[in-house]
Design an enzyme around this catalytic site. Sequence first.
Site: not given
Length: 491
Positions: A77, A123, A169-170, A312, A314, A382, A439
């Site tokens: 990806r 993204h 994305n997100e 995604n 975490y 993710e 980031w």
Amino acid sequence: MSPVSLPSDFEWGFATAAYQIEGAVDEDGRGKSIWDTFCHLQPTRTKGADGDVACDHYHRYEEDLDLLSRYGAASYRFSISWSRIIPLGGRDDPVNEAGIAFYDKLIDALLARGITPWVTLYHWDLPQGIHDRYGGWLNVEESQLDFERYAKVCYERFGDRVKNWITINEPWIVSIFGYGNGWNAPGRSSINPMAVQGDTSTEPWIVGKALIMSHARATSLYNRDFRHSQKGKIGISLNGDYYEPWDSQDRRDYEAAERRMEFHIGWFANPVCLAQDYPECMRAQLGERLPHFTESDFALLRNADMDFYGMNYYTSQYAQNRGTIPLDTDFLGNVNELQENKDGMSIGEKSGVSWLRSTPNLFRKHLTRVYRKYGKPIYVTENGCPCPGEDKMTCEEAVNDDYRVQYFADHLDAIGRSCEDGSDIRGYFAWSLMDNLEWSDGYGVRFGVTFTDYDTLERTPKRSALLLKKMFDERMSTTREHDAGPVGLND
Ligand code: PNW
């Protein structure tokens, strides 16, 4: 304990994003994005880091794809940089053939290795040109038309070979970090003194609608003009934690946990998965600050039926009801987020970054909740972590990433358990193929399965990179054994 089995056709690989790895920001006609501006105007906000060189993937992609082969990945990806394809971003602006050529080479090089490309269209790197022209995502009507045209160019030019598309994305992070707390580009906020002064009471909700409608435009376009001939899949990647009540005896904390998940996920999943309005609790708190969907918006959302929910994941947290009148600048649903509950019990083991603790049991609950609520096949697009202390390690130390190996094993087992709960989960992408620009945390926080030396740009596989294939082989070959039965979401 023996590993929990996964479906025999489970798809897996690694994930990256353009600005985090590519570098070469001034090459071959690439236009500027809001991340170039954000990093360069106020370097303190990214710990002095920028994506000018990053991992230099733009020049080293062959080497990086060799790593994928070596790790045994069947899928990869990555994201396309909008401003490489359309340097100024807009629907009447020219297409940059040199930008197309780079992704052509990348896609062909993947296919030559037998690796399936999964492409994220957005993204986080909005072309600066359209941010300057009309406010970018703050302009709901203009931005969705420009995004639709960008998507169209990508389907036309890459869709003969790319069969898996992720629109955005997100969107939660884009809206809240970009326009709420100002931690990400374009760094607008009225509650962060370092930020560009924006209006946190309204901007995140406007941007959220722009992202939802942009996704809907790109998806309905795919359905109408490309699905039949190209026969691919399309979806969106949503982030969001699972929330447990801070006080398990207090009904208000249960409601706070549910409300927090609605503010995280329902905000986007209601419209994009169900073509429904925002969750009730959001309207109740935000009132007219939350934009409305018109009848024609709903018609578009209904035409934007998608193939999968990209998740995604975490970490998770405890939710504590605030019990006060929410501020106009609150975007968490009047909830305090905590890593320890009332009895001092930790949500999970610490990682190498403060916001992330390893919470595999709650991952199972999250997967099962999302599948039951939104009914789409799930691809985990993710999942990953930095190891404790990894930011200070040498390469020789960092390659022994036992914490990450355990994190992956535990999270794969959680997927297997959620499948036992009845969820349809079809794939997994580890974040990330290599250490990269994290980031606003700069280059210190390392999420990679490959160590990146930022002086020499040398790549060195960590243990986890070489073990992931074994983990999948073990889980995909065994026949499913049954455990104690499906989990209850409030266990
Ligand atoms: C994701 N949080 O962002 C992004 O998609 C990746 O680009 C990024 O590198 C990765 O996760 C690791 O951070 C997130 O604070 C950033 O909860 C922050 C959070 C969640 C996701």
